[in-house]
Scaffold this motif. Structure first.
Motif, PDB file in Angstrom:
ATOM      1  N   ARG A 115       0.840  -1.193   0.000  1.00 54.40           N
ATOM      2  CA  ARG A 115       0.000   0.000   0.000  1.00 54.40           C
ATOM      3  C   ARG A 115       0.878   1.247   0.000  1.00 54.40           C
ATOM      4  N   PHE A 116       0.460   2.217  -0.781  1.00 57.70           N
ATOM      5  CA  PHE A 116       1.182   3.482  -0.828  1.00 57.70           C
ATOM      6  C   PHE A 116       1.308   4.068   0.572  1.00 57.70           C
ATOM      7  N   ALA A 117       0.238   4.012   1.350  1.00 55.20           N
ATOM      8  CA  ALA A 117       0.217   4.621   2.672  1.00 55.20           C
ATOM      9  C   ALA A 117       1.238   4.003   3.619  1.00 55.20           C
ATOM     10  N   HIS A 118       1.623   2.763   3.380  1.00 60.47           N
ATOM     11  CA  HIS A 118       2.549   2.070   4.280  1.00 60.47           C
ATOM     12  C   HIS A 118       4.006   2.397   3.985  1.00 60.47           C
ATOM     13  N   ILE A 119       4.297   2.919   2.789  1.00 56.83           N
ATOM     14  CA  ILE A 119       5.699   3.130   2.419  1.00 56.83           C
ATOM     15  C   ILE A 119       5.998   4.556   1.960  1.00 56.83           C
ATOM     16  N   ALA A 120       4.981   5.407   1.863  1.00 54.70           N
ATOM     17  CA  ALA A 120       5.203   6.774   1.376  1.00 54.70           C
ATOM     18  C   ALA A 120       6.051   7.561   2.364  1.00 54.70           C
ATOM     19  N   HIS A 121       6.896   8.444   1.826  1.00 55.67           N
ATOM     20  CA  HIS A 121       7.746   9.298   2.648  1.00 55.67           C
ATOM     21  C   HIS A 121       7.034  10.614   2.951  1.00 55.67           C
ATOM     22  N   ASP A 122       7.579  11.323   3.934  1.00 56.75           N
ATOM     23  CA  ASP A 122       6.948  12.571   4.357  1.00 56.75           C
ATOM     24  C   ASP A 122       6.786  13.551   3.202  1.00 56.75           C
ATOM     25  N   TRP A 123       7.824  13.648   2.337  1.00 60.58           N
ATOM     26  CA  TRP A 123       7.734  14.623   1.248  1.00 60.58           C
ATOM     27  C   TRP A 123       6.633  14.257   0.255  1.00 60.58           C
ATOM     28  N   GLN A 124       6.317  12.945   0.138  1.00 60.84           N
ATOM     29  CA  GLN A 124       5.234  12.539  -0.748  1.00 60.84           C
ATOM     30  C   GLN A 124       3.873  12.938  -0.185  1.00 60.84           C
ATOM     31  N   TRP A 125       3.738  12.906   1.130  1.00 62.35           N
ATOM     32  CA  TRP A 125       2.479  13.347   1.736  1.00 62.35           C
ATOM     33  C   TRP A 125       2.361  14.867   1.689  1.00 62.35           C
ATOM     34  N   LYS A 126       3.484  15.566   1.879  1.00 62.44           N
ATOM     35  CA  LYS A 126       3.442  17.034   1.880  1.00 62.44           C
ATOM     36  C   LYS A 126       3.034  17.595   0.518  1.00 62.44           C
ATOM     37  N   ARG A 127       3.418  16.898  -0.544  1.00 62.84           N
ATOM     38  CA  ARG A 127       3.043  17.395  -1.876  1.00 62.84           C
ATOM     39  C   ARG A 127       1.528  17.370  -2.058  1.00 62.84           C
ATOM     40  N   LEU A 128       0.836  16.502  -1.296  1.00 58.36           N
ATOM     41  CA  LEU A 128      -0.620  16.451  -1.403  1.00 58.36           C
ATOM     42  C   LEU A 128      -1.263  17.754  -0.925  1.00 58.36           C
ATOM     43  N   ASP A 129      -0.561  18.473  -0.031  1.00 57.81           N
ATOM     44  CA  ASP A 129      -1.136  19.696   0.517  1.00 57.81           C
ATOM     45  C   ASP A 129      -1.421  20.737  -0.556  1.00 57.81           C
ATOM     46  N   TYR A 130      -0.583  20.778  -1.600  1.00 58.40           N
ATOM     47  CA  TYR A 130      -0.801  21.778  -2.656  1.00 58.40           C
ATOM     48  C   TYR A 130      -1.293  21.171  -3.968  1.00 58.40           C
ATOM     49  N   MET A 131      -1.147  19.844  -4.128  1.00 55.24           N
ATOM     50  CA  MET A 131      -1.519  19.252  -5.405  1.00 55.24           C
ATOM     51  C   MET A 131      -2.965  18.769  -5.445  1.00 55.24           C
ATOM     52  N   THR A 132      -3.453  18.215  -4.355  1.00 53.18           N
ATOM     53  CA  THR A 132      -4.782  17.610  -4.391  1.00 53.18           C
ATOM     54  C   THR A 132      -5.955  18.590  -4.293  1.00 53.18           C
ATOM     55  N   PRO A 133      -5.880  19.710  -3.544  1.00 55.25           N
ATOM     56  CA  PRO A 133      -7.063  20.586  -3.455  1.00 55.25           C
ATOM     57  C   PRO A 133      -7.592  21.058  -4.804  1.00 55.25           C
ATOM     58  N   PRO A 134      -6.750  21.560  -5.740  1.00 54.09           N
ATOM     59  CA  PRO A 134      -7.323  21.994  -7.023  1.00 54.09           C
ATOM     60  C   PRO A 134      -7.904  20.841  -7.835  1.00 54.09           C
ATOM     61  N   ILE A 135      -7.308  19.647  -7.733  1.00 53.20           N
ATOM     62  CA  ILE A 135      -7.835  18.516  -8.492  1.00 53.20           C
ATOM     63  C   ILE A 135      -9.162  18.057  -7.914  1.00 53.20           C
TER      64      ILE A 135
END
Length: 523
Positions: free
Chosen positions: A45-65
């Motif tokens: 699962r992505f959630a089990h191995i994702a790094h902090d920087w991968q989660w932080k990118r969601l803060d600016y990438m996912t809201p507009p999508i």
């Protein structure tokens, strides 16, 4: 397994799939918490191995999508994202993950355009999307994958490439641009950027390597940094911990310095840093190994050795270069002979002279496999393929050129390429020029993390191309060495060097039989 246990397991799996679908329909975060990705050594699962920087990118990438897809009607922030990341940092696979979510779970019909440098790069995006779906049956049932169009209940994705004709009039809600720093022209960019006005609220996502200073891509990123409708993130070098640091350093040793700084260190470089293909010291390795082997120009081969002969024909402006090579028992690629003819507009190189050379080579080198670029030589190909082994080499294929450049450089770095002194000399003014002189003047042209060599105006690369044609042909039909840096060269055991038909797949795009582990340098 008991029937009851099997039914219970199937029911539990169905429940897990249903939970994943419900979570994914609520948000991209819910999708990433549920989706299994093609990680190594095993899918997880992505959630089990994702790094902090991968989660932080969601803060600016996912809201507009999510706003585009009808999940965040209250969002009024930046709708465009530009990320500059090094190689191996979840760029193409990250885009694939976002596109899968939109197609499967958007609450509004969305038209996506996925733009890439060429069809090969676009195919990587499509394959990443479909590979993820294969690992998640609850996702796969929602999406239909094609080479250029992908459909789901949330919309449709169309593939466009920068090397094809662009089309004004596109109407797209979401534009994802993959490796934009490797697009040769900005035509497609201008088409997509101007077309966004037809769809209020359209979203742009750019994920790419660093490029060259002063390029049109660099001008654009400097502009969007000052634009409040854009979020720009440039990684300060390597961020991941999953990449093998020793492998990265081995890659660095085998890449030209400018390419390594761009794709590994994520640095925008001056164009001059990426101009040189080989240094004089790199090239000297071929001459040095040749001296150690006491190589000399020869017109006949040894009994029992398989040879490859190549012809790169240039009638007037370019040179005609004809080479013969073989691979010795120590795994060293040896140049046995190289002849060159310079034609002129008034006196072009005659096809008859090339065919006479082939006749002599057939007699002197055990009827070698002949490799010919069929451009202007199709008649010769047909003439000789009735009595000898002849293969057509597509010298105008970008893929073939990348294979040639990567293999030639790697062989030199590993001391596995050798030639006799001053191959194919040609008087140029008052100076005699040979193969090493030509190679020292070659420049680099890049596409993604791959590169090819080329020549500047007034110079030539015909000798190097002729030798490269032999190299990729021989390498495609023998066991590959382990790719290591020069200081720890490993020699492979003796193998059967019987030539078989070339198939351009696998390492460097070549179908290499493997008796030992092979590390993929450019993956």
């Amino acid at each position: 397994m008991q029937t009851h246990d099997r039914k219970e397991m199937i029911q539990r799996l169905a429940n897990a799939h249903a939970i994943a679908e419900v979570a994914s329909a609520r948000s991209i975060k819910g999708y990433l918490d549920s989706v299994v990705i093609d990680s190594r050594p095993e899918p997880r699962r992505f959630a089990h191995i994702a790094h902090d920087w991968q989660w932080k990118r969601l803060d600016y990438m996912t809201p507009p999508i999510e706003a585009l897809c009808g999940l965040r009607p209250e969002y009024h922030g930046p709708r465009n994202t530009w990320e500059t990341l090094p190689r191996g940092h979840d760029k193409t696979t990250g885009l694939a993950r976002l596109c899968n979510w939109v197609l499967a779970f958007s609450r509004k019909p969305i038209e996506i355009v996925a733009a890439a440098a060429d069809f090969d790069q676009a195919a990587l995006l499509v394959e990443s999307m479909s590979a993820e779906a294969r690992l998640n049956p609850w996702l796969a049932k929602r999406i239909t994958y094609g080479a250029k169009r992908i459909k789901g209940p949330g919309g449709i994705l169309k593939i466009l490439t920068a090397d094809s004709a662009t089309s004004f009039g596109l109407r797209c809600d979401l534009v994802v641009c993959d490796e934009v720093t490797h697009w040769k022209k900005r035509d497609l960019w201008d088409t997509l950027w101007s077309g966004r006005q037809k769809r209020p609220g359209a979203v742009f996502v750019v994920i790419t390597n660093a490029g060259t200073l002063g390029s049109w891509q660099h001008e654009i990123i400097e502009t969007v940094k000052e634009d409040p409708t854009w979020t720009v993130y440039e990684a300060p070098g390597q961020l991941t911990s999953w990449m093998d640091q020793e492998a990265i350093q081995r890659d660095r040793a085998l890449l030209p310095n400018g390419v390594a700084r761009r794709v590994i260190d994520n640095v925008w470089i001056d164009p001059s840093e990426e101009s040189g293909y080989l240094t004089r010291s790199d090239i000297a390795i071929g001459s040095t190994v040749g001296q150690e082997l006491n190589l000399q120009y020869t017109t006949s081969g040894l009994h029992g050795i398989e040879y490859v002969a190549s012809v790169d024909y240039g009638a007037r402006k370019d040179r005609t270069v004809m080479s013969v090579m073989h691979r010795n028992p120590d795994g060293i690629y040896v140049l046995d002979m190289m002849d060159i003819i310079q034609g002129t507009p008034e006196h072009p190189v005659s096809i008859a002279s090339v065919e006479d050379w082939l006749e002599r080579v057939i007699l002197g080198f055990n009827n070698p496999l002949i490799v010919i670029d069929p451009w202007q030589m199709e008649g010769t190909v047909q003439k000789f393929e009735n009595r000898s082994r002849v293969e057509r080499f597509d010298g105008r294929s970008g893929k073939a050129n990348y294979e040639m450049a990567e293999l030639l450089r790697s062989l030199l770095e590993n001391r596995q390429l050798a030639w006799y002194q001053n191959p194919a000399p040609l008087l140029k003014g008052r100076k005699t020029e040979s193969l090493p002189d030509e190679m020292a003047a070659l420049i680099i042209k890049t596409s993604g993390s791959a590169y090819r060599f080329d020549h500047t105006n007034g110079l030539h690369d015909d000798r190097t191309v002729s030798m490269g044609m032999c190299l990729v042909t021989i390498a495609g039909q023998s066991i590959s060495p382990i790719w290591v840096k020069p200081s720890s060269l490993i020699k492979t055991p003796q193998v059967d060097y019987t030539l078989k038909r070339t198939n351009f797949n696998g390492m460097f795009g070549l179908d290499l039989k493997q008796s030992v582990p092979v590390r993929k340098i450019f993956g």
